[in-house]
Design a protein around this motif. Sequence first.
Motif, short mmCIF file in Angstrom:
data_model
loop_
_atom_site.label_atom_id
_atom_site.label_comp_id
_atom_site.label_asym_id
_atom_site.label_seq_id
_atom_site.Cartn_x
_atom_site.Cartn_y
_atom_site.Cartn_z
N ARG A 1 0.27 3.99 5.68
CA ARG A 1 0.32 3.42 4.13
C ARG A 1 -0.75 4.30 3.26
O ARG A 1 -0.62 4.90 2.40
CB ARG A 1 0.05 2.11 4.17
CG ARG A 1 1.24 1.29 4.41
CD ARG A 1 0.89 -0.33 4.73
NE ARG A 1 0.55 -0.54 3.36
CZ ARG A 1 -0.63 -1.75 3.36
NH1 ARG A 1 -1.10 -2.26 4.29
NH2 ARG A 1 -0.92 -2.06 2.28
N SER B 1 0.26 8.08 3.04
CA SER B 1 1.25 8.06 2.02
C SER B 1 0.60 8.12 0.68
O SER B 1 0.66 8.96 -0.29
CB SER B 1 2.23 6.89 2.20
OG SER B 1 3.03 6.89 0.96
N SER C 1 -1.18 11.58 0.25
CA SER C 1 -0.30 12.57 0.13
C SER C 1 0.45 12.86 -1.37
O SER C 1 0.80 13.79 -1.50
CB SER C 1 0.59 12.65 1.23
OG SER C 1 1.51 11.32 1.01
N LYS C 2 0.25 11.66 -2.06
CA LYS C 2 0.59 11.61 -3.12
C LYS C 2 0.15 12.56 -4.35
O LYS C 2 0.35 12.82 -5.32
CB LYS C 2 0.92 10.37 -3.91
CG LYS C 2 2.23 9.57 -3.12
CD LYS C 2 2.35 8.19 -3.70
CE LYS C 2 3.30 7.53 -2.96
NZ LYS C 2 3.40 5.86 -3.10
N ALA D 1 10.38 3.73 7.73
CA ALA D 1 10.47 4.00 6.06
C ALA D 1 8.99 4.64 5.82
O ALA D 1 8.77 5.57 4.84
CB ALA D 1 10.70 2.70 5.30
N LEU D 2 8.04 4.01 6.20
CA LEU D 2 6.63 4.57 6.04
C LEU D 2 6.79 6.24 6.32
O LEU D 2 5.98 7.09 5.68
CB LEU D 2 5.61 3.85 6.64
CG LEU D 2 5.51 2.31 6.16
CD1 LEU D 2 4.35 1.73 7.08
CD2 LEU D 2 4.82 2.56 4.59
N GLY E 1 9.29 8.27 6.54
CA GLY E 1 10.13 8.88 5.39
C GLY E 1 9.04 9.26 4.14
O GLY E 1 9.34 10.24 3.56
N LYS E 2 8.34 8.23 3.73
CA LYS E 2 7.44 8.29 2.43
C LYS E 2 6.61 9.40 2.72
O LYS E 2 6.40 10.46 1.78
CB LYS E 2 6.69 7.05 2.15
CG LYS E 2 7.62 6.13 1.72
CD LYS E 2 6.61 4.88 1.16
CE LYS E 2 7.73 3.57 0.76
NZ LYS E 2 6.95 2.60 0.41
N VAL E 3 5.79 9.61 3.92
CA VAL E 3 5.04 10.80 3.93
C VAL E 3 5.71 12.03 4.09
O VAL E 3 5.29 13.06 3.54
CB VAL E 3 3.73 10.44 4.92
CG1 VAL E 3 3.00 9.41 4.80
CG2 VAL E 3 4.26 10.17 6.30
N ALA F 1 8.54 12.70 2.75
CA ALA F 1 8.82 13.11 1.41
C ALA F 1 7.81 13.93 0.67
O ALA F 1 8.08 14.85 -0.23
CB ALA F 1 9.48 11.92 0.59
N ASN F 2 6.61 13.59 0.96
CA ASN F 2 5.45 14.20 0.11
C ASN F 2 4.91 15.54 0.93
O ASN F 2 3.70 15.93 0.60
CB ASN F 2 4.19 13.16 0.40
CG ASN F 2 4.49 12.11 -0.86
OD1 ASN F 2 5.39 12.08 -1.97
ND2 ASN F 2 4.08 11.04 -0.45
#
Length: 117
Positions: free
Chosen positions: A23, A26, A29-30, A63-64, A66-68, A70-71
């Motif tokens: 988390r 993520s 990384s945004k 899912a977590l 996948g979020k990182v 994606a960044n």
Amino acid sequence: MTRHLFILNDAPYWNERSANALRMASALSKRDDHEVRIFLFGDAAHCARRGQRVPEGFFDIEALIGKVVANRTPIGICSTCMDARGIKDYECLPGTERKTLADLAEWSIAADKVISF
């Protein structure tokens, strides 16, 4: 640019450490002014497995990740830890890859901050 290296050690659903690390990674990384890398050590290698069944009340680790990913966050999995746990490359999530201790050493040298969970 601040470079962060997250080193995760715990299994995905034993406690919330790996979820909390992902988390935080993520969120960082945004940001355009931060670069993040993640290395899965020991039982954290299981975090990269596809098709996890999430226990009630836990964050979805798949899912977590996948979020990182994606960044554009690289996620390395300790090859020795994978072998010791019988984890095959094809079982791992997209965006994760087998890495060595030498890779971790390079990532550590390049990092401004190393955060271990």
